[in-house]
Design a protein around this motif. Structure first.
Motif, mmCIF file in Angstrom:
data_model
loop_
_atom_site.group_PDB
_atom_site.id
_atom_site.type_symbol
_atom_site.label_atom_id
_atom_site.label_comp_id
_atom_site.label_asym_id
_atom_site.label_seq_id
_atom_site.Cartn_x
_atom_site.Cartn_y
_atom_site.Cartn_z
ATOM 1 N N LEU A 258 0.820 -1.206 0.000
ATOM 2 C CA LEU A 258 0.000 0.000 0.000
ATOM 3 C C LEU A 258 0.859 1.263 0.000
ATOM 4 N N TYR A 259 2.038 1.197 0.621
ATOM 5 C CA TYR A 259 2.898 2.379 0.777
ATOM 6 C C TYR A 259 4.189 2.259 -0.025
ATOM 7 N N LYS A 260 4.185 1.444 -1.072
ATOM 8 C CA LYS A 260 5.440 1.155 -1.780
ATOM 9 C C LYS A 260 6.035 2.386 -2.461
ATOM 10 N N ASP A 261 5.204 3.392 -2.768
ATOM 11 C CA ASP A 261 5.703 4.577 -3.471
ATOM 12 C C ASP A 261 6.198 5.664 -2.528
ATOM 13 N N TYR A 262 6.075 5.457 -1.218
ATOM 14 C CA TYR A 262 6.384 6.524 -0.270
ATOM 15 C C TYR A 262 7.412 6.065 0.766
ATOM 16 N N HIS A 263 8.025 7.051 1.417
ATOM 17 C CA HIS A 263 9.010 6.768 2.462
ATOM 18 C C HIS A 263 8.501 7.119 3.853
ATOM 19 N N GLY A 264 7.338 7.744 3.952
ATOM 20 C CA GLY A 264 6.795 8.079 5.259
ATOM 21 C C GLY A 264 5.560 8.943 5.139
ATOM 22 N N LEU A 265 4.948 9.237 6.284
ATOM 23 C CA LEU A 265 3.729 10.043 6.346
ATOM 24 C C LEU A 265 4.027 11.394 6.982
ATOM 25 N N VAL A 266 3.253 12.396 6.581
ATOM 26 C CA VAL A 266 3.338 13.736 7.161
ATOM 27 C C VAL A 266 2.042 14.005 7.910
ATOM 28 N N HIS A 267 2.142 14.309 9.200
ATOM 29 C CA HIS A 267 0.974 14.619 10.022
ATOM 30 C C HIS A 267 0.992 16.118 10.343
ATOM 31 N N VAL A 268 0.009 16.845 9.828
ATOM 32 C CA VAL A 268 -0.112 18.269 10.151
ATOM 33 C C VAL A 268 -0.985 18.383 11.390
ATOM 34 N N ARG A 269 -0.359 18.573 12.534
ATOM 35 C CA ARG A 269 -1.089 18.605 13.813
ATOM 36 C C ARG A 269 -1.795 19.940 14.017
ATOM 37 N N GLN A 270 -1.155 21.016 13.583
ATOM 38 C CA GLN A 270 -1.707 22.345 13.841
ATOM 39 C C GLN A 270 -1.148 23.321 12.814
ATOM 40 N N ILE A 271 -1.999 24.224 12.328
ATOM 41 C CA ILE A 271 -1.538 25.267 11.416
ATOM 42 C C ILE A 271 -1.905 26.621 12.020
ATOM 43 N N PRO A 272 -1.206 27.686 11.633
ATOM 44 C CA PRO A 272 -1.411 28.991 12.284
ATOM 45 C C PRO A 272 -2.825 29.525 12.110
#
Length: 342
Positions: A258-272
Motif C-alpha cells: 500500500l505504501y510502496k511509493d512513499y518513504h513516510g507520512l506527514v501529520h499536520v497537527r496544527q496550522i497557524p
C-alpha cells in the motif's frame, strides 16, 4: 514558531531543517543555528544546493516522463472497469514556481552561505566558555540559548520595538534536536521528569521573543521519545505550526504494498490561526513524503484502485486493515492536483 516532530531516526526531519536554513540563505536572511548534537558549522556545510529554474524544469520533465511510463505499464495490467476513473495527479502537470527548489544530491557552494551573516550556538562550547549561570527555574542550557537569541535580536537590529535605522532583514532561527538528553533535559528519559516545565517555559519565552522581533524559528524535537503526553500537548499549544514526520524505516509499512511509493507520512497537527478563532482546516489530511533522486516531495496519499488476483487473501486482509488507519477522506481526494514540493 514551526515545531517539527522528528521521525524515529531523524533522517527526514533533519532534511526539512536544512531546507528551512537553505531557503534563508538564498533569500539573503540572517541565520542563527543552535544544536547540542552536531556543530552548526557542519550543519551549514551540508545544506542542499539550490536548483536554477531551467534545471528544475528539466528535473520535473524527467520525473513526469518516468511517471508516464509507469502509468502506461499500469494501464496494461489494470482492470477495464477502472480505466475511466479519474486518476490522481500528485506531481505537477506544469511548472509552478513556489519559493526555491533544492538538489539534495549536491551541497550548497561555500560562497553562498559566506555571503550572509550567520550565528551559531553549540552547547558544549557555550558550557565551557561561559561561567555557570544562576538557577532561574529553567534548564541552564535553555537559559543560555534564550540569552544568546535575545542578544542577537537586540544587537543585530531585529527588535521590532526599536526603530530600525538600517535596512530591515529577517532572522531565521533553527534549533536542532531540542528536548533531547544532550540538552540536559530529562523529559525523554522518564514519565515524571524533574524539569517537567523547562521545555514549556523555554518555548513560552521564545515565542515572546519571536513576536516582538523580525524573526521566524523552526524547532525539531524527538517527540517519539517523550512518553508524557501532557508535555506534548503543552508544547503543541505553544507553537504556531506543528508538523510530524513518520518514517516507514523499521516498521511494517516499509514492506506493505500500500505504501510502496512513499518513504513516510506527514501529520499536520496544527496550522497557524490568523485573525480568526479557529484555524483553517485543510481538505487534505493524508499526506505522504518520498525522497526522489534529487527532490524531497510531499504528496497526497492515495490508495491503488484494486489488488491483482495474484495477491493472497491474507495480504488483502492486511492491506484492508492498513487502509483503515487512513482517514476517511482519502478516497475523495483522488481528483486534486495540489502538492507541496521542496
Amino acid at each position: 514558531l514551526v515545531f517539527t516532530e522528528e521521525d524515529k531516526y531523524g533522517l527526514y526531519s533533519n532534511l526539512l531543517f536544512k531546507y528551512f536554513l537553505a531557503e534563508g540563505i538564498v533569500c539573503g536572511h540572517d541565520l542563527f543555528v543552535a544544536s547540542a548534537k552536531e556543530h552548526p558549522d557542519n550543519i551549514l556545510k551540508e545544506l542542499p544546493a539550490p536548483l536554477l529554474d531551467d534545471t528544475y524544469e528539466k528535473e520535473m520533465g524527467e520525473e513526469a516522463a518516468a511517471v508516464k511510463s509507469e502509468d502506461f505499464q499500469d494501464s496494461m495490467k489494470i482492470a477495464w472497469r477502472y480505466q475511466n476513473l479519474p486518476k490522481m495527479e500528485a506531481s505537477p502537470a506544469t511548472f509552478t514556481k513556489f519559493g526555491h527548489y533544492y538538489d539534495v544530491s549536491k551541497k550548497m557552494p561555500p560562497e553562498l552561505f559566506q555571503s550572509i551573516k550567520w550565528h551559531s550556538f553549540y552547547l558544549h562550547e557555550e558550557l565551557s566558555s561561559q561561567p555557570e549561570m544562576k538557577p532561574c527555574n529553567m534548564n541552564s542550557a535553555y537559559a543560555r540559548l534564550l540569552q544568546s537569541i535575545q542578544k542577537i535580536i537586540s544587537q543585530e537590529g531585529f527588535d521590532g520595538s526599536d526603530p530600525q535605522k538600517k535596512q530591515k532583514n529577517i532572522l531565521r532561527i533553527g534549533i536542532h534536536d531540542l528536548g533531547s538528553p544532550l540538552w540536559g533535559d530529562d523529559i525523554c528519559c522518564s514519565d515524571t521528569p524533574e524539569d517537567i516545565h523547562s521545555l514549556t517555559k523555554f518555548l513560552y519565552i521564545l515565542r515572546g521573543l519571536l513576536r516582538k522581533s523580525l524573526s521566524a524559528c523552526i524547532v525539531t524535537v524527538p517527540a517519539h521519545l517523550i512518553q508524557n503526553k501532557a508535555i506534548m500537548e503543552r508544547v503543541t499549544n505553544l507553537s504556531d505550526m506543528v508538523v510530524g514526520l513518520e518514517s516507514f524505516i523499521g516498521s511494517e509499512r516499509e514492506t506493505n504494498p500500500l505504501y510502496k511509493d512513499y518513504h513516510g507520512l506527514v501529520h499536520v497537527r496544527q496550522i497557524p490561526r490568523l485573525n480568526s478563532l479557529i484555524c483553517d482546516v485543510s481538505d487534505t489530511k493524508d499526506l505522504a513524503f518520498r525522497l526522489k533522486r534529487k527532490l524531497f516531495t510531499i504528496e497526497r496519499l492515495h490508495l491503488p484502485p484494486d489488488l491483482s488476483d495474484t495477491v493472497s487473501r491474507a495480504s488483502k486482509q492486511d492491506l484492508a486493515e492498513s487502509a483503515k488507519l487512513l482517514s476517511s477522506g482519502c478516497g475523495a481526494m483522488a481528483i486534486g492536483k495540489k502538492h507541496l514540493d521542496f
